[in-house]
Design an enzyme around this catalytic site. Structure first.
Site, mmCIF file in Angstrom:
data_model
loop_
_atom_site.group_PDB
_atom_site.id
_atom_site.type_symbol
_atom_site.label_atom_id
_atom_site.label_comp_id
_atom_site.label_asym_id
_atom_site.label_seq_id
_atom_site.Cartn_x
_atom_site.Cartn_y
_atom_site.Cartn_z
ATOM 1 N N ASP A 174 0.858 -1.185 0.000
ATOM 2 C CA ASP A 174 0.000 0.000 0.000
ATOM 3 C C ASP A 174 0.891 1.231 0.000
ATOM 4 O O ASP A 174 2.113 1.117 -0.050
ATOM 5 C CB ASP A 174 -0.918 -0.009 1.236
ATOM 6 C CG ASP A 174 -0.151 0.203 2.534
ATOM 7 O OD1 ASP A 174 1.093 0.276 2.498
ATOM 8 O OD2 ASP A 174 -0.799 0.317 3.583
ATOM 9 N N ASP A 219 -3.250 4.414 2.812
ATOM 10 C CA ASP A 219 -3.577 4.777 4.192
ATOM 11 C C ASP A 219 -3.268 6.245 4.405
ATOM 12 O O ASP A 219 -2.152 6.700 4.150
ATOM 13 C CB ASP A 219 -2.726 3.956 5.182
ATOM 14 C CG ASP A 219 -3.251 2.537 5.357
ATOM 15 O OD1 ASP A 219 -4.455 2.313 5.091
ATOM 16 O OD2 ASP A 219 -2.459 1.663 5.757
ATOM 17 N N ASP A 264 1.433 4.755 2.329
ATOM 18 C CA ASP A 264 1.043 5.341 3.617
ATOM 19 C C ASP A 264 1.422 6.815 3.683
ATOM 20 O O ASP A 264 2.548 7.182 3.332
ATOM 21 C CB ASP A 264 1.765 4.604 4.760
ATOM 22 C CG ASP A 264 1.548 3.103 4.710
ATOM 23 O OD1 ASP A 264 0.466 2.646 5.102
ATOM 24 O OD2 ASP A 264 2.468 2.386 4.251
HETATM 25 N N1 CTP Z 1 0.482 0.805 11.338
HETATM 26 C C1 CTP Z 1 -0.171 1.218 12.468
HETATM 27 N N2 CTP Z 1 -1.479 0.896 12.657
HETATM 28 C C2 CTP Z 1 -2.161 0.187 11.724
HETATM 29 C C3 CTP Z 1 -1.502 -0.241 10.565
HETATM 30 C C4 CTP Z 1 -0.173 0.093 10.403
HETATM 31 O O1 CTP Z 1 0.445 1.866 13.303
HETATM 32 N N3 CTP Z 1 -3.407 -0.114 11.931
HETATM 33 C C5 CTP Z 1 1.879 1.134 11.157
HETATM 34 C C6 CTP Z 1 2.746 -0.097 11.186
HETATM 35 O O2 CTP Z 1 3.233 -0.333 12.463
HETATM 36 C C7 CTP Z 1 3.847 0.249 10.242
HETATM 37 C C8 CTP Z 1 3.269 1.322 9.334
HETATM 38 O O3 CTP Z 1 2.038 1.697 9.903
HETATM 39 O O4 CTP Z 1 4.883 0.820 10.982
HETATM 40 C C9 CTP Z 1 3.097 0.832 7.941
HETATM 41 O O5 CTP Z 1 2.296 -0.316 7.922
HETATM 42 P P1 CTP Z 1 2.012 -1.148 6.613
HETATM 43 O O6 CTP Z 1 1.556 -0.252 5.527
HETATM 44 O O7 CTP Z 1 1.109 -2.257 6.993
HETATM 45 O O8 CTP Z 1 3.420 -1.811 6.307
HETATM 46 P P2 CTP Z 1 4.677 -1.288 5.506
HETATM 47 O O9 CTP Z 1 5.822 -1.346 6.434
HETATM 48 O O10 CTP Z 1 4.397 0.029 4.879
HETATM 49 O O11 CTP Z 1 4.881 -2.402 4.434
HETATM 50 P P3 CTP Z 1 4.152 -2.519 3.021
HETATM 51 O O12 CTP Z 1 5.175 -2.118 2.021
HETATM 52 O O13 CTP Z 1 3.779 -3.955 2.903
HETATM 53 O O14 CTP Z 1 2.969 -1.634 3.023
HETATM 54 MN MN MN Z 2 2.656 0.357 3.769
HETATM 55 MN MN MN Z 3 -0.415 0.778 5.543
#
Ligand code: CTP
Ligand code: MN
Ligand code: MN
Length: 510
Positions: free
Chosen positions: A326, A434, A328
């Site tokens: 995703d 997000d 963020d």
């Molecule tokens: N996070 C959070 N609360 C959530 C979801 C995520 O605090 N409900 C935080 C996670 O701890 C992480 C960050 O948001 O530090 C990013 O989460 P995520 O997008 O799930 O993972 P990524 O590390 O960005 O990996 P990816 O590339 O798969 O998105």
């Molecule tokens: Mn992410």
């Molecule tokens: Mn995320």
């Protein structure tokens, strides 16, 4: 040019040429006096030379065979490294027991070296293992994105994932911590000795690593990977909006894939409906280029509704990842309070432009005065946030085929933003995004909390609690001993409050 081996031997030949004829010019022997004593050494030297062997007085780089009595290979190696004045001996030097020399003298020629002649040495401690100390919390270490042990960490992470599918959190974290230690090593693990003195490597992880090092793969990992349960849980939890609980219930009811959810007419909530509808797109990695395209859209939208707002790309892309599941974003404004109510306006703007395929906004529910330092449940923060699916126009071809059955069956689904007619085609794709809004006073904590990785965050909180008597989340840091909040304007200040060396985002890939 005289070949190296020949040059070496020529140098030693000079030593005893006057008195003896050297018959075996490829073999230059050094007899170690240690434990043998001077008189026995002198005796063996005389006898050897009389039989035409080249026996040197001192140990120089020209030596090809070192012979000793009553020493272990490690002792001989240690002696050599102390007595060669920094002149490197070649790796091909033979460390032999005296029986090789006595047999050779009896034969009248150097006999072929057999295993029983060789002194056993412990595998060489690589510079890395002997000098590197690995700290036990992931937040004390630098973990780059690219590392040397992917062949081991991928296997351990399969077991971690499988433990998550069975809701065995302890086991899952144990495997993730082991994998994370290996990611921080500056060398590739080749033998079990390379793991000496490393923290967090439990007995089970070590067993798996040993199997992979010895056999190339681990039976447990491979059977997990192939198992129906693992594959079904992976497919079902791969649907946006589906957690382990629902996936497990469906698995026990015999469902195996998102198509099964449609076929059997499962009751799905709005998020899950979107998850099924955009399944293929959402399981296709988001590239950095796509993330940047989304960034431009978000910037434009935010500037339209709150000029002066600051937008930060967080998550995996901030850590330097090339792809993600995703994108963020964290949004704030220098003027505390100006950010209030931003999310609904932002979402409206995006919807009006037809950029959102799905969104669920939650309001900010964190109030320091009310919530105090207690950790929010499940470590979820309580910012105003929006889990969404963007419709990203694509300039190039390449949106993957969508879940075919889903296109028929979900075409009639309600709730996906009234845009049920929309299906990814060649010109656009669905991307999970997000969005999080934070007041400026909490921005440093929010940035740290949303940059990840998840294990890094988890370790930061564990460090704060266990080592510092503090409580950390994405809103604040509370010192229980001093009974006060520790403010911070930057991530660096938070690391400093925690007594940790600052780790930049690119090294938080724990
Ligand atoms: N996070 C959070 N609360 C959530 C979801 C995520 O605090 N409900 C935080 C996670 O701890 C992480 C960050 O948001 O530090 C990013 O989460 P995520 O997008 O799930 O993972 P990524 O590390 O960005 O990996 P990816 O590339 O798969 O998105
Ligand atoms: Mn992410
Ligand atoms: Mn995320």
């Amino acid at each position: 040019m005289v070949p190296l081996k020949r040059r070496r031997v020529t140098a030693v030949q000079a030593e005893n040429r006057d008195t003896h004829v050297c018959k075996f010019s490829d073999v230059a022997i050094f007899i170690l006096e240690r434990k043998m004593g001077a008189s026995r050494k002198a005796f063996l030297t005389r006898l050897g030379r009389s039989k035409g062997f080249l026996i040197a007085e001192s140990c120089s780089p020209s030596i090809t065979h070192v012979v000793s009595e009553g020493n272990t290979g490690d002792e001989v190696q240690a002696w050599l490294s102390n007595h060669t004045e920094g002149k490197a001996l070649t790796d091909s030097i033979h460390l032999l027991d005296i029986n090789w020399l006595t047999e050779s003298m009896a034969e009248g020629r150097p006999v072929a070296i057999q295993d029983r002649h060789r002194l056993k040495t412990s595998p060489k401690l690589s510079a890395s293992t002997s000098t590197i100390t690995v700290k036990s919390y992931a937040c004390q270490r630098r973990t780059p994105l690219k590392h040397h042990n992917a062949f081991l960490t991928e296997a351990l992470e399969i077991l971690a994932e499988s433990a998550e599918f069975s809701e065995n959190e302890g086991r899952s974290v144990a495997f993730r911590r082991s994998a994370s230690v290996l990611k921080a090593l500056p060398y590739a693990v080749r033998r079990m000795d390379d793991l000496k003195n490393l923290p967090c490597l439990g007995e089970h992880s070590q067993r798996v690593i040993k199997e992979i090092l010895e056999d190339g793969s681990s039976g447990e990992v491979e059977s997990t990977r192939q198992s129906e349960q693992y594959q079904a849980m992976k497919a079902l939890t791969g649907v946006f909006g589906v957690g382990v609980r629902s996936a497990d219930r469906w698995f026990r009811e015999g469902l195996r894939s998102p198509l099964d959810l449609i076929r059997t007419g499962q009751k799905l909530n709005h998020a899950q409906q979107a998850g099924v509808q955009y399944y293929n797109d959402l399981n296709r990695p988001v590239t950095k280029k796509e993330a940047l395209a989304i960034s431009h859209i978000v910037e434009k939208a935010v500037n339209a509704v709150l000029p002066g707002a600051i937008i930060t790309l967080t998550g995996g892309f901030r850590r330097g990842k090339e792809v993600g599941h995703d994108v963020d974003f964290l949004i704030t404004h220098l003027e505390e309070g100006a950010e209030e109510g931003l999310m609904p306006k932002l979402v409206n703007w995006l919807e009006e432009q037809g950029l959102l395929l799905y969104q669920k906004t939650t309001r900010n529910s964190y109030l320091e005065s009310k919530d105090g330092p207690a950790r929010p449940p499940h470590n979820m923060d309580r910012f105003e946030r929006c889990f969404s699916i963007f419709r990203l126009e694509q300039t190039t071809e390449g949106s993957g085929a969508f879940l075919e059955a889903a296109s028929n069956d979900t075409g009639t689904m309600e709730g996906v933003n009234g845009r049920t007619e929309q299906q990814p085609g060649p010109t656009w794709r669905a991307v999970r995004v997000d969005l999080v809004v934070s007041p400026y006073s909490q921005f440093a904590f929010a940035t740290l909390g949303w940059t990840g990785s998840k294990l890094f965050e988890r370790e930061l909180r564990r460090w704060a609690g266990q080592e510092k008597g503090m409580s950390l989340n994405s809103h604040m840091l509370y010192d229980s001993k001093q009974q006060r909040y520790l403010r911070a304007n930057s991530e660096e200040e938070i690391f400093a409050h925690l007594g940790l060396e600052y780790i930049p985002p690119c090294d938080r890939n724990a």
